[in-house]
Design an enzyme around this catalytic site. Sequence first.
Site, PDB file in Angstrom:
ATOM      1  N   GLU A 132      -4.191   3.237  -8.385  1.00 25.09           N
ATOM      2  CA  GLU A 132      -5.573   4.003  -8.093  1.00 25.09           C
ATOM      3  C   GLU A 132      -5.610   5.324  -8.475  1.00 25.09           C
ATOM      4  O   GLU A 132      -4.825   6.316  -8.444  1.00 25.09           O
ATOM      5  CB  GLU A 132      -5.672   4.256  -6.332  1.00 25.09           C
ATOM      6  CG  GLU A 132      -6.883   4.746  -5.967  1.00 25.09           C
ATOM      7  CD  GLU A 132      -7.298   4.946  -4.553  1.00 25.09           C
ATOM      8  OE1 GLU A 132      -6.459   4.359  -3.837  1.00 25.09           O
ATOM      9  OE2 GLU A 132      -8.116   5.945  -4.150  1.00 25.09           O
ATOM     10  N   ASP A 185       0.461  -1.898   4.553  1.00 27.53           N
ATOM     11  CA  ASP A 185       1.683  -0.912   4.532  1.00 27.53           C
ATOM     12  C   ASP A 185       2.908  -1.562   5.053  1.00 27.53           C
ATOM     13  O   ASP A 185       3.791  -1.297   4.730  1.00 27.53           O
ATOM     14  CB  ASP A 185       1.337   0.395   5.681  1.00 27.53           C
ATOM     15  CG  ASP A 185       0.391   1.119   5.472  1.00 27.53           C
ATOM     16  OD1 ASP A 185      -0.115   1.301   4.500  1.00 27.53           O
ATOM     17  OD2 ASP A 185      -0.325   1.550   6.462  1.00 27.53           O
ATOM     18  N   HIS A 190      -1.175  10.803  -2.178  1.00 31.00           N
ATOM     19  CA  HIS A 190      -2.599  10.238  -1.853  1.00 31.00           C
ATOM     20  C   HIS A 190      -3.507  11.188  -1.352  1.00 31.00           C
ATOM     21  O   HIS A 190      -4.601  11.300  -1.840  1.00 31.00           O
ATOM     22  CB  HIS A 190      -2.114   9.423  -0.533  1.00 31.00           C
ATOM     23  CG  HIS A 190      -3.343   8.998   0.026  1.00 31.00           C
ATOM     24  ND1 HIS A 190      -4.125   9.506   1.237  1.00 31.00           N
ATOM     25  CD2 HIS A 190      -4.371   7.911  -0.368  1.00 31.00           C
ATOM     26  CE1 HIS A 190      -5.114   9.099   1.621  1.00 31.00           C
ATOM     27  NE2 HIS A 190      -5.451   8.080   0.618  1.00 31.00           N
ATOM     28  N   ASP A 232      -1.138   5.835  -5.747  1.00 27.84           N
ATOM     29  CA  ASP A 232      -2.293   6.855  -5.937  1.00 27.84           C
ATOM     30  C   ASP A 232      -1.694   7.903  -7.035  1.00 27.84           C
ATOM     31  O   ASP A 232      -0.753   8.369  -6.782  1.00 27.84           O
ATOM     32  CB  ASP A 232      -2.564   7.418  -4.527  1.00 27.84           C
ATOM     33  CG  ASP A 232      -2.756   6.396  -3.618  1.00 27.84           C
ATOM     34  OD1 ASP A 232      -3.887   5.840  -3.638  1.00 27.84           O
ATOM     35  OD2 ASP A 232      -2.093   6.606  -2.752  1.00 27.84           O
ATOM     36  N   GLU A 277       0.853  -0.796  -4.616  1.00 28.84           N
ATOM     37  CA  GLU A 277      -0.424   0.179  -4.773  1.00 28.84           C
ATOM     38  C   GLU A 277       0.003   1.360  -4.548  1.00 28.84           C
ATOM     39  O   GLU A 277       0.990   1.970  -3.985  1.00 28.84           O
ATOM     40  CB  GLU A 277      -1.360  -0.077  -3.614  1.00 28.84           C
ATOM     41  CG  GLU A 277      -2.753   0.459  -3.906  1.00 28.84           C
ATOM     42  CD  GLU A 277      -2.733   1.955  -3.179  1.00 28.84           C
ATOM     43  OE1 GLU A 277      -3.954   2.422  -3.450  1.00 28.84           O
ATOM     44  OE2 GLU A 277      -1.714   2.411  -2.589  1.00 28.84           O
ATOM     45  N   LYS A 325      -6.895   9.064  -8.349  1.00 25.47           N
ATOM     46  CA  LYS A 325      -7.348   9.645  -7.225  1.00 25.47           C
ATOM     47  C   LYS A 325      -7.933  10.947  -7.942  1.00 25.47           C
ATOM     48  O   LYS A 325      -7.523  11.619  -8.715  1.00 25.47           O
ATOM     49  CB  LYS A 325      -6.324  10.096  -6.056  1.00 25.47           C
ATOM     50  CG  LYS A 325      -6.003   8.883  -5.251  1.00 25.47           C
ATOM     51  CD  LYS A 325      -6.872   9.158  -4.048  1.00 25.47           C
ATOM     52  CE  LYS A 325      -6.572   8.132  -3.046  1.00 25.47           C
ATOM     53  NZ  LYS A 325      -7.537   7.597  -2.094  1.00 25.47           N
ATOM     54  N   HIS A 355       0.870  -1.149  -0.010  1.00 25.85           N
ATOM     55  CA  HIS A 355      -0.067  -0.076   0.214  1.00 25.85           C
ATOM     56  C   HIS A 355       0.872   1.184  -0.168  1.00 25.85           C
ATOM     57  O   HIS A 355       1.439   1.454   0.875  1.00 25.85           O
ATOM     58  CB  HIS A 355      -1.046  -0.102   1.229  1.00 25.85           C
ATOM     59  CG  HIS A 355      -1.871   1.243   1.152  1.00 25.85           C
ATOM     60  ND1 HIS A 355      -1.905   2.124   2.536  1.00 25.85           N
ATOM     61  CD2 HIS A 355      -2.781   1.449   0.742  1.00 25.85           C
ATOM     62  CE1 HIS A 355      -2.985   3.097   2.268  1.00 25.85           C
ATOM     63  NE2 HIS A 355      -3.437   2.374   1.104  1.00 25.85           N
ATOM     64  N   ARG A 356       0.906   1.884  -1.271  1.00 26.39           N
ATOM     65  CA  ARG A 356       1.589   3.045  -1.464  1.00 26.39           C
ATOM     66  C   ARG A 356       3.217   2.936  -1.192  1.00 26.39           C
ATOM     67  O   ARG A 356       4.038   3.546  -0.819  1.00 26.39           O
ATOM     68  CB  ARG A 356       1.330   4.484  -0.427  1.00 26.39           C
ATOM     69  CG  ARG A 356      -0.095   4.343  -0.201  1.00 26.39           C
ATOM     70  CD  ARG A 356      -0.500   5.659   0.927  1.00 26.39           C
ATOM     71  NE  ARG A 356      -1.988   5.704   1.187  1.00 26.39           N
ATOM     72  CZ  ARG A 356      -2.568   6.263   2.151  1.00 26.39           C
ATOM     73  NH1 ARG A 356      -1.793   7.225   2.917  1.00 26.39           N
ATOM     74  NH2 ARG A 356      -3.779   6.332   2.547  1.00 26.39           N
TER      75      ARG A 356
HETATM   76  O1  G3P Z   1      -5.616   0.302  -2.317  1.00 17.62           O
HETATM   77  C1  G3P Z   1      -7.019   0.495  -1.567  1.00 17.62           C
HETATM   78  C2  G3P Z   1      -6.784   1.884  -0.783  1.00 17.62           C
HETATM   79  O2  G3P Z   1      -5.551   2.488  -1.075  1.00 17.62           O
HETATM   80  C3  G3P Z   1      -7.643   2.773  -0.636  1.00 17.62           C
HETATM   81  O3  G3P Z   1      -7.665   3.845   0.439  1.00 17.62           O
HETATM   82  O4  G3P Z   1      -7.212   5.978   0.903  1.00 17.62           O
HETATM   83  O5  G3P Z   1      -5.247   4.478   1.223  1.00 17.62           O
HETATM   84  O6  G3P Z   1      -6.101   5.369  -1.050  1.00 17.62           O
HETATM   85  P1  G3P Z   1      -6.547   4.984   0.301  1.00 17.62           P
HETATM   86 CA    CA Z   2      -4.961   4.195  -2.553  1.00 14.50          CA
END
Ligand code: G3P
Ligand code: CA
Length: 270
Positions: free
Chosen positions: A136, A259, A77, A64, A62, A138, A35-36
């Site tokens: 993602e 994370d 993000h 954004d 992942e 955004k 995640h990120r």
């Molecule tokens: O991958 C899903 C998740 O990243 C969505 O929430 O706010 O972390 O972008 P957020």
């Molecule tokens: Ca995300």
Amino acid sequence: MLLKSYIKETFETKRYYLTIKETLMTKKDCLVIAHRGASKYKPENTLLAYDLALKIGVDYLELDVQLTKDQVPVVYHDSDLSKKTDIKGSIQDYTYEEIKNLDVGKWFGEEYRGTKLVNFETVLRLYGNQFNYFLEIKNPTDGIEQIIFNLFEKYRIDLTNHRVVIQSFDQNCLLKVREMDANIPINQLILKKTEEEMPYSLTEISTYAEGLGINQSNVNEQLLSEANRIGLKIYPYTVNDSEKMQQFIDMGVTGIISDCPDLVKSLNLN
Ligand code: G3P
Ligand code: CA
């Protein structure tokens, strides 16, 4: 095209319906999604976090992506820049030239001072097909979908075999992606906490998406059984607690967005 007629048409033709067997899940039960980047250990959505995810060896990165005022895609993000940087407003308020040196590391720790905002094109140029991507979109602004696809083409990113998954909270954006590419896997992201608050039914989502990225607090046996029944994959986010990870692995989610992807990976191998 009106949303309802678009969904009806695609549902009827099932022209991009993908089955659960067509995933990358050949060796492991549960996909590991950074995640990120490995954002527990390095500032999120930076090359430091991505490098570490690469070193860990994750199934997907992942990230954004959003557009600056002059339509340059960058990885960031938050909608509100003041939370983690020294400037106010949003990415869309600035040209790339104005924010290309933005410090996106200092908030995470003094040792990361000077870590710069990353241009999405740089990610593709540096990593290319070394990663599989959970991309993602955004705060989608006009044309972002095409800009991203143009860059995939420029850097010869492999869009086959589920190597790139597009996700967004914005349904219209995902429908545009679906119109542009009939086969690319799509995940609808959902934030809401209860079934009543769900903006779309699972059946509706399954007409244009093959997965659902959903806040971990919403994931339970009932959701999984309904999702399995209609062939929708479930990806809880953002799971950083090892007990919760194990529960989700045991429940049979398709992947875990975390994370600390190293932790998911270690549990998943046991
Ligand atoms: O991958 C899903 C998740 O990243 C969505 O929430 O706010 O972390 O972008 P957020
Ligand atoms: Ca995300």
